[in-house]
Structures are given as C-alpha cells and as structure tokens.
Write an enzyme that holds these catalytic residues in place. Structure first.
Site, PDB file in Angstrom:
ATOM      1  NE  ARG A   1      -3.737  -7.871   8.300  1.00 37.62           N
ATOM      2  CZ  ARG A   1      -2.541  -7.472   8.888  1.00 37.62           C
ATOM      3  NH1 ARG A   1      -2.076  -8.327   9.782  1.00 37.62           N
ATOM      4  NH2 ARG A   1      -2.125  -6.415   8.687  1.00 37.62           N
TER       5      ARG A   1
ATOM      6  CG  ASP B   1      -4.998   1.608   8.948  1.00 41.51           C
ATOM      7  OD1 ASP B   1      -4.712   1.986   7.765  1.00 41.51           O
ATOM      8  OD2 ASP B   1      -4.237   0.975   9.509  1.00 41.51           O
TER       9      ASP B   1
ATOM     10  CB  CYS C   1      -7.669  -9.909  19.229  1.00 40.95           C
ATOM     11  SG  CYS C   1      -5.888 -10.150  19.606  1.00 40.95           S
TER      12      CYS C   1
ATOM     13  NE  ARG D   1       5.565   2.326   5.514  1.00 38.09           N
ATOM     14  CZ  ARG D   1       5.125   3.483   4.920  1.00 38.09           C
ATOM     15  NH1 ARG D   1       5.926   3.802   4.132  1.00 38.09           N
ATOM     16  NH2 ARG D   1       4.204   4.147   5.503  1.00 38.09           N
TER      17      ARG D   1
ATOM     18  CG  ASP E   1      -8.532  -1.040  11.496  1.00 37.55           C
ATOM     19  OD1 ASP E   1      -8.425   0.348  11.421  1.00 37.55           O
ATOM     20  OD2 ASP E   1      -7.792  -1.914  11.526  1.00 37.55           O
TER      21      ASP E   1
ATOM     22  CB  CYS F   1      -3.427 -15.644  16.254  1.00 35.63           C
ATOM     23  SG  CYS F   1      -3.448 -14.686  14.848  1.00 35.63           S
TER      24      CYS F   1
ATOM     25  NE  ARG G   1      -3.412   0.362   3.087  1.00 37.33           N
ATOM     26  CZ  ARG G   1      -3.325  -0.076   4.289  1.00 37.33           C
ATOM     27  NH1 ARG G   1      -2.544   0.562   5.017  1.00 37.33           N
ATOM     28  NH2 ARG G   1      -4.293  -1.063   4.526  1.00 37.33           N
ATOM     29  CE1 TYR G   2       0.629   4.100   4.449  1.00 37.51           C
ATOM     30  CE2 TYR G   2       0.964   1.741   5.225  1.00 37.51           C
ATOM     31  CZ  TYR G   2       0.333   2.834   5.244  1.00 37.51           C
ATOM     32  OH  TYR G   2      -0.555   2.948   6.221  1.00 37.51           O
TER      33      TYR G   2
ATOM     34  CB  CYS H   1      -8.703  -9.965  14.759  1.00 35.36           C
ATOM     35  SG  CYS H   1      -7.369  -9.836  13.408  1.00 35.36           S
TER      36      CYS H   1
ATOM     37  CE  LYS I   1      -0.077   1.583  10.559  1.00 36.59           C
ATOM     38  NZ  LYS I   1       0.129   0.837   9.254  1.00 36.59           N
TER      39      LYS I   1
HETATM   40  S1  SF4 Z   1      -5.178  -8.947  16.333  1.00 33.17           S
HETATM   41 FE1  SF4 Z   1      -5.713 -10.861  14.743  1.00 33.17          FE
HETATM   42  S2  SF4 Z   1      -3.765 -11.149  13.829  1.00 33.17           S
HETATM   43 FE2  SF4 Z   1      -3.291 -10.092  15.856  1.00 33.17          FE
HETATM   44  S3  SF4 Z   1      -3.016 -11.660  17.572  1.00 33.17           S
HETATM   45 FE3  SF4 Z   1      -5.289 -10.878  17.467  1.00 33.17          FE
HETATM   46  S4  SF4 Z   1      -6.203 -12.236  16.174  1.00 33.17           S
HETATM   47 FE4  SF4 Z   1      -4.064 -12.494  15.720  1.00 33.17          FE
END
Ligand code: SF4
Length: 412
Positions: free
Chosen positions: A159, A355, A154, A141, A318, A150, A137-138, A157, A362
């Site tokens: 993603r 973001d 979370c 990088r 997000d 993971c 995107r940038y 998340c 960002k």
């Molecule tokens: S934010 Fe998403 S990618 Fe990061 S540790 Fe938590 S579940 Fe995994």
C-alpha cells in the site's frame, strides 16, 4: 541420526548452530539511547516521537550507509516515507550491508526503478472499493483501511501508494461510510482492520471503531492486521489487551519477516495479547536476502510458535513499483515450503500465497504433492519423495482397498 549433530555424531553441525543462534530470543538493547530513562524508552509515544525520519538523523546514527542507501534515503519521500523507531533501529547491524532488518526499512535507490510489470496498486484494491478505504473483494469479508500511518515503513509495502501519504494519494478513510456499507451488506461476516496500522490509534479511538463494528449483528469475526508488535512492542500494553478482549472473537495478524525481529520485548508483547485470549497469526513476505532461506524461515516459524503465534501466510512479494531488488523467486518460495512441510510441526507451516496481480485475490501455491488423480485413485508424494496410492471414494462408499506405497506412479 538427528540433524542436530555432525557426521561423527558429536559436535553440532554448522547448520544446527546457525538455527539455534537464529532462534535465540535477545533484547533489542538501548544502543544510542542508553541514557534515555526507562519510562521514556518504554513509552510508545516517546518511541514514535523519536523515530528516525531524515537522512541527517540516519547518517549520524549509521555512518556506514552504502551509496545506494544514501541516495535512496535522500529521495525517500517521493515514494514512501522513511520512519524507524529507535527500538527497531537497534536491531540493525550497521556493519552488515546485507543485514535483513536494514533491508526492510532503509530506503535504497533501487526503489526508483519501476519494471513494466510493476504497479502502484498491485492487488487492485482501489478498483474493489465501494466506499473510500473499504476493500470488498471476497464475498464474505471486507478490508477496512483505517489510517495511512505506520510506526515504521516497510520498503516493499503493497500500500505504498497511500501509506505515509508520501506520494500525495491523499487518503481519507470515511469511517461512517465504511461502517454503513458493512451494516447494509449482510454477507459480510468478517472485517479486517488494517491500513496503515490500526494499533497506532489510541485505545479510545480503537474501541470506538470496534464497538461500532461489534454492534452489527452479521459481523461474526473481527481481525486486526498490524506490524506494531514488531516495530513498537511498547504499544502493546495491558490496557490495550483489555480493550481488545472486549470484542471477541477478535484475531490479530502480525507481520514479522525474520527471526531477529522476535526479541524478548516482542515475545512479551505477544504474550500479553495471547493471555487476553486473542488468537495470533503471522504473515511474512518472502524477501530477497531477508528471509528467502530455509534455515531462516525455519527458525522464524519455530520462534513464532514459541511466541504463541501461528505462522499463517508467506506472501510472494507483490509487484509493487520499485520492489524488484527485494523480490525473491517463486521457485525459492516453493523450495522453502518443501523444506518445511513434513520436516517440522504442521502448526509451523504457513500457506504460501501469491496475491494475483491486478486483484485476483490470494492463490495458494504449493510444491506438487498430488502426482495424478482419476476417478479411482489419487497418487501422492510425501515429504521424503515416496509415492503412495490412495483409492478414491465414490459417493461416500467406504474405501475397501488399503492405501499402499507404490514404486513408480502410473501417471494418468
Ligand atoms: S507493510 Fe505497509 S502497511 Fe504494513 S507496516 Fe509496513 S509500511 Fe505499514
């Protein structure tokens, strides 16, 4: 008068007691796993194998689940898998429905509500992927997504579309294609490995990837984004640190949100990385009833510095589908930033960013410190609200008027 004392100057104030308590380093303890041999408990493979992943396990360990949590956990796999390492589970206070650790990893039924402005890919990563799993995107990088797994998941998340494959995204990173793209793109000088969590790879697999990237002459800088030191500090072994150390300059960005996550075990893991010469930064996500509180955030950034970690970013959460119950306001984020900047060490002050929804990247957001600006001068406000004028330099001409404090800004 120091703000650590009450009005009479003797007893510590309530706020100071709270701050000091939040800043204490404590071990996570063994909890339900007190009979597990040390060798198993301290083995990251054991921790992964014994994660809490089902409603049955969770209910047995925590009969105090709220109806919202129970309903959410039953449906967890339709949006994002649930997994909690035994180590991290021990940080949850089962008696506190609003426990900030609990809110991050135990699903709630609110996750099934999607507001019209929420998205499955809020940062527009998929539309910036020239090859599967690589986000460019940038200009200089790239983000290399190396796994969808993971140590724990979370609830907010970004993603969640791909992590844990709970929603059938069918994520298959193509390492060869990713590396080939980086090799063919000389503008890429910085590669961030993330996912999922790259530190779930064993040392050999990680080393294979890092050595391939390090062999590309224009890649100056490698980064790992990981929540492993927080969810699974047992994974940070001297062998891992020795492996990473071979690929300097290599930075590690950890992800911690609350001071209670910074235990003695985590401090030891971070020290192991820091002693290997790895610069450490932290990214937090501003979360409602987790860390959207100045005292909590202040204790957190202080504790991070004590762990040799620079607080790097605070992200506005997000617009990921089903996260409204965890999203705090930008107003709150700005209040926290105003309460940190100037009031504590500059090293402790992260950059607050949003973001930009849909893939704008960002954008730093900050309380207003520049009140006005024209060709001759800048009017600025300090952390105490005092206003100053600073003469503008023109074409490198040395400044001739000394900076001064002014009563009222003459707004341009
Ligand atoms: S934010 Fe998403 S990618 Fe990061 S540790 Fe938590 S579940 Fe995994």
């Amino acid at each position: 008068m120091s703000n650590s004392t009450s009005a009479d100057g003797d007893a510590p104030s309530g706020e100071s007691v709270r701050l000091n308590s939040l800043k204490e380093f404590r071990p996570a303890g063994r909890g339900y796993w007190r009979d597990v041999p040390d060798a198993d408990w301290n083995d990251w493979h054991w921790q992964l194998k014994n994660r809490i992943t089902t409603i049955g396990q969770l209910q047995r360990l925590m009969p105090t689940l709220t109806p919202e949590e129970f309903a959410g956990t039953t449906l967890a796999n339709t949006r994002l898998a649930m997994a909690i390492t035994p180590y991290f589970f021990n940080l949850i206070d089962p008696a506190d429905e609003d426990c900030p650790i609990r809110r991050q990893v135990i699903p709630r039924i609110e996750e099934t509500n999607t507001a019209s402005w929420e998205m499955t890919d809020p940062c527009g990563e998929d539309s910036h992927s020239p090859v599967p799993g690589l986000v460019h995107r940038y200009p200089d990088r790239v983000l290399m997504l190396v796994t969808d797994r993971c140590a724990a998941y979370c609830r907010y998340c970004t993603r969640s579309r791909l992590v844990s494959n709970a929603t059938g995204y069918d994520f298959h990173p193509q390492f060869e294609e990713q590396i080939d793209y980086i090799r063919r793109t000389p503008t890429v000088r910085d590669v961030l490995l993330s996912g999922g969590d790259p530190l779930l790879f064993n040392d050999e697999r990680l080393e294979h990837l890092l050595s391939r990237l390090r062999a590309i002459p224009h890649v100056e800088f490698l980064r790992l984004g990981t929540r492993i030191p927080i969810f699974l500090p047992q994974r940070v072994t001297p062998q891992l640190a020795a492996t990473l150390k071979k690929y300097h300059p290599l930075f590690v960005s950890i992800h911690s949100n609350h001071p209670r996550e910074l235990t003695t075990e985590v401090r030891e893991a971070l020290e192991c990385l820091a002693n290997a010469g790895i610069p450490l930064g932290n990214q937090s996500v501003l979360l409602r009833k987790v860390n959207d509180d100045l005292a909590v955030m202040r204790a957190h950034v202080h504790k991070l510095l004590m762990c040799r970690v620079k607080p790097y970013y605070i992200y506005q959460c997000d617009l990921i589908s089903g996260s409204a119950h965890l999203r705090s306001s930008v107003r709150k984020g700005l209040e926290i930033m105003a309460g940190l900047r100037g009031h504590t060490s500059g090293y402790a002050v992260p950059t607050y960013v949003i973001d930009a929804p849909g893939g704008g990247g960002k954008v730093p957001v900050s309380p207003e410190y520049v009140l006005s600006r024209n060709a001759d001068r800048v009017v600025i406000r300090n952390y105490e609200g005092k206003i100053f004028e600073y003469p503008e330099a023109v074409d490198g001409t040395p400044l001739f008027a000394p900076p001064k404090e002014i009563e009222e800004p003459e707004l341009a």
